[in-house]
Motif scaffolding. Structure first.
Motif, short mmCIF file in Angstrom:
data_model
loop_
_atom_site.label_atom_id
_atom_site.label_comp_id
_atom_site.label_asym_id
_atom_site.label_seq_id
_atom_site.Cartn_x
_atom_site.Cartn_y
_atom_site.Cartn_z
N ALA A 26 0.77 -1.13 -0.11
CA ALA A 26 0.19 -0.04 -0.05
C ALA A 26 0.65 1.15 0.00
O ALA A 26 2.02 1.09 0.11
N ILE A 27 0.25 2.19 -0.40
CA ILE A 27 0.89 3.67 -0.29
C ILE A 27 -0.22 4.54 0.38
O ILE A 27 -1.37 4.24 0.17
N GLU A 50 4.14 1.22 1.91
CA GLU A 50 5.69 1.16 1.55
C GLU A 50 6.21 2.40 0.83
O GLU A 50 7.15 2.60 0.69
N GLY A 51 5.01 3.17 0.69
CA GLY A 51 5.49 4.59 -0.04
C GLY A 51 4.34 5.42 0.49
O GLY A 51 3.57 5.17 1.06
N LEU A 68 5.23 8.88 8.61
CA LEU A 68 4.99 7.71 8.29
C LEU A 68 6.26 7.07 7.71
O LEU A 68 6.32 5.72 7.95
N ALA A 69 7.21 7.75 7.26
CA ALA A 69 8.46 7.10 7.11
C ALA A 69 9.08 6.61 8.20
O ALA A 69 9.85 5.60 8.27
N ALA A 74 8.71 3.52 4.72
CA ALA A 74 8.27 3.84 3.52
C ALA A 74 9.23 4.81 2.77
O ALA A 74 9.92 5.68 3.54
N TRP A 75 9.25 4.92 1.70
CA TRP A 75 9.89 5.85 0.65
C TRP A 75 8.79 7.08 0.84
O TRP A 75 7.68 7.06 0.75
N ILE A 76 9.27 8.48 0.37
CA ILE A 76 8.46 9.49 0.27
C ILE A 76 8.66 9.81 -1.16
O ILE A 76 9.85 10.09 -1.87
N GLY A 77 7.84 10.24 -1.86
CA GLY A 77 7.43 10.45 -3.11
C GLY A 77 6.88 12.02 -3.42
O GLY A 77 5.97 12.20 -2.93
#
Length: 469
Positions: A26-27, A50-51, A68-69, A74-77
């Motif tokens: 999920a993101i 995960e993102g 959240l990271a 999770a990666w940050i986009g």
């Protein structure tokens, strides 16, 4: 496919969880700063976050990407044009984020900001929904004047938005759901609907800002009549680019005793925000306090009247302390030094006799009383509504300063005569009147019921000529 919307009414803010039930991946999109609800729902559905994607640098709240990271790894986009102090995944137009059968296609949609993206959610090959951030709203499009980057202008961004709408978003199939980051009441646009979900087809038919028109006409439309910008917006947009202190849901601040409150009031530097309803505030409040009731757009309005670095003392009704702290933290106002609960005693006063020297009350003005005062030409009448509201009607002779601009434009209010403030319904006027009193305009009150009560009364009064269209 799992697609869940989280809506925060007080900030008109929508965030989203997108997940694939089969893979458990999920993101989160456009999260607020207090992230426990996202974590709980992901755990409930067996999802791993995960993102985290922000569709743009939000100006009206501090986003929860760092929280959240930290909690999930999770990666940050962000969109490709974003520049940050922390590592990000740069999302390029046409890129696919695969969660399994559920895929998310990145659409570059500049116009509100340059780095803005929208996310087209696909279940297999089928496009289901587009998370539009602040590009396409339900009933409007995002304003282009909040966070210019580099040497560009509002007109440059407005022209980019024209392309975003007509060359990208309106090319999607009519059945695709439109799920924006904001709804009615947000200062990020001017005609946002109260609806939380629409479709491309519905917007193509009903949204005035996306109807066929020339680019120049579009630019003129979306650059005019926008709400005044709250002062904290530029601060929050910058905070969202930087590493900053994480939100702590366990944080508490001291509950002040009467003696401690006296010490604070006798000193200097605390910005006192009274979170009670205007009716309670008028009966009795601390001199110099500013009334921003929890029942309204509390956080956004606090950001109009106080600076982010101000040490804040919050006056609350019993049991509302944590709500006030949370809502202030959502816009980055973490500097609350204490709270004081008002508990009316036998006298009915919200404050004890030991604090009576600091307490005052205000007599709010009725429509009939205002009409008499205007007839006598004995006051300054101040309208603190937004421009779009005023364009639909106003009281002749009133001075217009939107509430979001009043803190820095208070010197424009004439000295030497009483001031009566009005808004649309009577909530913002209590904020404005108390702010003016705190800044030295002591003979200031406000209109009960606001312009709505005034216009209703005048419409029922034969021969009245007090409102202009």
């Amino acid at each position: 496919m799992i697609l869940e919307q989280f809506y925060l009414q007080c900030l008109s803010h929508a965030s989203y969880l997108v997940g694939d039930e089969a893979t458990g991946r999920a993101i989160i999109v456009d999260p607020r700063r207090d992230v426990d609800e996202y974590l709980a729902d992901a755990q409930r559905d067996g999802l791993r976050i995960e993102g985290v994607v922000n569709t743009h640098f939000h100006a009206d709240f501090v986003s929860g990407h760092l929280e959240l990271a930290a909690a999930t790894g999770a990666w940050i986009g962000f969109g490709e044009a974003a520049e940050t102090d922390y590592p990000i995944r740069r999302l390029r137009h046409g890129e696919r984020i695969s969660l399994g059968a559920v895929e998310i296609e990145v659409l570059s949609t500049p116009g509100h900001t340059w780095e803005s993206v929208s996310l087209l959610v696909r279940d297999g090959a089928e496009p289901i929904a587009v998370l539009t951030g602040d590009s396409l709203f339900i009933g409007d499009v995002g304003r282009p004047d909040l966070a210019n980057l580099g040497g560009s202008t509002n007109t440059d961004l407005a022209r980019a938005m024209y392309g975003t709408i007509h060359k990208t978003l309106l090319t999607l199939p009519d059945h695709v759901q439109v799920m924006p980051a904001h709804g009615a009441g947000s200062s990020c646009g001017k005609n946002l609907s109260a609806a939380l979900v629409s479709t491309i087809g519905e917007q193509r038919l009903s949204n005035p800002a996306v109807q066929p028109m020339t680019e120049d006409d579009f630019v003129a439309l979306i650059t005019a009549g926008q709400p005044a910008v709250p002062g904290y917006f530029s601060t929050d947009a910058d905070l969202n680019r930087r590493v900053h202190t994480l939100f702590d849901s366990t944080k508490t601040v001291p509950a002040l005793t009467d003696a401690e409150l006296r010490d604070v009031l006798s000193g200097a530097g605390a910005f006192v925000i009274d979170t009670r309803a205007p009716e309670e505030f008028a009966v009795g409040h601390l001199a110099g306090s500013v009334n921003v009731g929890l029942g309204g757009r509390f956080a956004e309005t606090c950001g109009m009247v106080a600076d982010i670095g101000d040490p804040i003392l919050a006056i609350t009704n019993p049991g509302q302390e944590q709500e006030a702290l949370l809502r202030l933290s959502r816009i980055g106002y973490d500097n609350v030094i204490g709270v004081y609960d008002t508990s009316p005693g036998e006298s009915g006063s919200a404050f004890p006799a030991s604090l009576s020297e600091f307490v005052e009350h205000t007599d709010r003005v009725t429509v009939a009383e205002l009409a008499d005062l205007l007839e006598q030409n004995s006051i300054t009448l101040l309208d603190v509504r937004n421009l779009g509201e005023r364009e639909s009607g106003y009281i002749a002779g009133s001075l217009h300063i939107p509430l979001a601009e009043l803190a820095r434009r208070a010197s424009e209010v004439p000295d030497g005569r009483p001031v009566v403030v009005h808004c649309q319904s009577g909530w913002r006027s209590s904020v404005a009147a108390s702010l003016l009193r705190a800044q030295g305009h002591s003979a200031t009150t406000d209109l009960l019921g606001g312009y709505a009560a005034w216009s209703e009364t005048m419409a029922a009064t034969p021969g009245s000529e007090t409102a202009e269209e």
